[in-house]
Design an enzyme around this catalytic site. Structure first.
Site, short mmCIF file in Angstrom:
data_model
loop_
_atom_site.label_atom_id
_atom_site.label_comp_id
_atom_site.label_asym_id
_atom_site.label_seq_id
_atom_site.Cartn_x
_atom_site.Cartn_y
_atom_site.Cartn_z
N LYS A 1 0.81 -1.22 0.00
CA LYS A 1 0.00 0.00 0.00
C LYS A 1 0.84 1.26 0.00
CE LYS A 1 -4.19 -1.79 2.20
NZ LYS A 1 -5.10 -1.67 3.36
N ARG A 2 2.01 1.19 0.64
CA ARG A 2 2.84 2.40 0.71
C ARG A 2 3.36 2.81 -0.67
NH1 ARG A 2 8.33 0.86 0.98
NH2 ARG A 2 8.61 -1.38 1.26
#
Length: 465
Positions: A236-237
């Site tokens: 997700k980052r």
């Protein structure tokens, strides 16, 4: 010639993310490019972690991406009896056996093997005991090798001595993943399995089950994983979200499939592909054998290209939907689809997404009394020097019989000639006056879409500022 049947088999323990969506796309293209079938199976045997919400989200994601499946959706949890039936057949044919070794026993076997410099694995203690209870293990070949031609990686072979007698049925009676997958793929007629390369180690084991049952072995292919810009596993980052999150962010589905296809597949130097083009051009020869890097900036660029090409009326419908999500359906009715259809072409050249377009459209859809102004722009351009010029332009606009781009252009041309000034002297004050900011589509196009009444009202309000 045998019809190609491929499949996508997600687990509903979470939403469909970019990596899974790419696997689904490649499997779909593999089938569609050769006139075959594409099947969908939900592997929901993990009852504790599987959810209906995740199942619905996977199905919605596939539908949004345009990856329609053939036949009914197969739910693995509904096939437990069939899995047990095949395990019993393997026992009866001598290709599987019961094992009563405890976890501690197996751990001891592996530890001993490691000390002796051998591969740590179950040593086959119960192969010939003739037991009638316990876990069920596959009686794997003790010699030779298991090999196959991978559609992506080329020929792969594993010595059978490297594989142990894997468990097919646990002590609680549930089948293991490798057994269930083989049975389901066989019964669904799947003859092409394209999946992530985290399954490479499972494939030789699954081939042994196919052979033990006397079934035809599908062709397998394993695509490399997707990495983030830092070359680490995508997360997700890095901007990797579930598929429907991109829908909420205003990405177009055809842009998502295009970008995903290029993460691991290529056809020359071409970057943009319609779905029809991908179906026509796709071959497994075009799949790369190295990990691809997810680049959010490139993803946004691809989406922007599709925003530019999109039918304005379609974008208008999407803008209506997004506005309704934001303010509620009743309040959103104040801006019609027809209104958005006039606005969209002005914003298409620069809009990165539907959400971005909605943000850029705000000056066009708010009443003059609610138009927000960029304070810095007001201070710089709405000055004592520009006030009389704006007042005069408004006066001249009042007298226009036709409020069109050519008429507005002629009006302003006459104004700057009379004043002996450059157009830029009045352009930004006008832009700030009618949009509240210093960036907008073409000035005269913007005025025409706003209409005479709203344009004049905004100029006069700016004069009051």
């Amino acid at each position: 010639m045998t019809k190609i049947v491929s499949r996508f088999a997600p687990s509903p323990t979470g939403f469909l993310h970019i990596g899974g969506a790419r696997t689904a796309l490649f499997s779909w293209l593999l089938a569609r490019s050769q006139g075959g079938e594409f099947r969908l199976r939900i592997e929901d045997t993990d009852r504790e972690r599987s959810t209906q919400e995740a199942t619905d989200a996977i199905i919605d994601s596939m539908r949004w991406l345009g990856l329609e499946h053939d036949g009914e959706i197969v739910f693995q949890s509904e096939r437990a009896d069939r899995h047990v039936e095949v395990i019993d057949q393997l026992i009866a044919s001598g290709h599987a056996y019961y094992c009563d070794c405890s976890k501690e026993d197996v751990d001891a076997m592996r530890e001993k093997a490691m000390k002796e410099g051998r591969k740590p694995k179950y040593d086959g203690t119960c192969r010939d005991k003739g037991l009638t209870s316990g876990v069920v293990r596959l009686k794997a070949p003790l010699e030779g090798a298991t090999g196959y031609k991978d559609m992506v990686k080329g020929f792969i072979s594993v010595e059978n001595t490297e594989m142990d007698d894997m468990i097919l049925r646990r002590s609680d009676g549930t089948p293991t993943y490798n057994l269930a997958v083989v049975v389901d793929d066989h019964d669904m007629g799947v003859n092409r399995v394209l999946r992530g390369d985290d399954h490479v180690n499972n494939t030789p084991r699954q081939i042994l089950i196919y052979r033990a049952m006397g079934w035809d072995v599908p062709e397998f292919g394993h695509v490399p994983m997707i990495l983030g810009p830092d070359k680490k596993k995508l997360s997700k980052r890095h901007g990797a979200l579930s598929v429907m999150e991109y829908e909420k962010m205003g990405y177009l589905p055809e842009a998502v499939t295009n970008y995903l296809a290029r993460l691991g597949w290529s056809h020359g130097d071409q970057e943009l592909f319609t779905m029809d083009e991908m179906v026509e051009l796709f071959t497994t020869d075009g799949l790369g054998n190295s990990p691809s890097v997810f680049d959010l900036t490139k993803f946004e660029w691809v989406n922007g290209q599709y925003m530019q090409k999109a039918d304005p009326d379609r974008l208008a419908g999407l803008l209506c939907d997004f506005l309704a999500r934001e303010v509620g359906e009743e309040e959103a009715k104040a801006v019609t689809r027809e209104r958005f259809a006039l606005i969209a072409p002005l914003l298409q050249p620069r809009a990165k997404s539907v959400l971005d377009m909605l943000e850029q459209a705000r000056p066009f859809i708010v009443d003059v009394s609610f138009l927000p102004y960029d304070e810095a722009a007001v201070q710089k351009f709405l000055t004592a020097e520009t006030k009389p010029m704006l007042e005069e332009i408004a006066g001249r606009m009042e007298g226009l019989a036709e409020f069109t781009e050519p008429a507005l252009e002629e009006l302003h041309k006459g104004f700057i000639e009379d004043r002996d000034i450059k157009f830029k002297v009045i352009a930004q004050p006008l832009r700030v006056a009618i949009t509240g900011k210093t960036q907008s589509p073409g000035l005269f196009e913007t005025m025409v879409v706003l209409g005479k009444e709203q344009t004049l009202a905004r100029i006069r309000r700016a004069v009051e500022l």
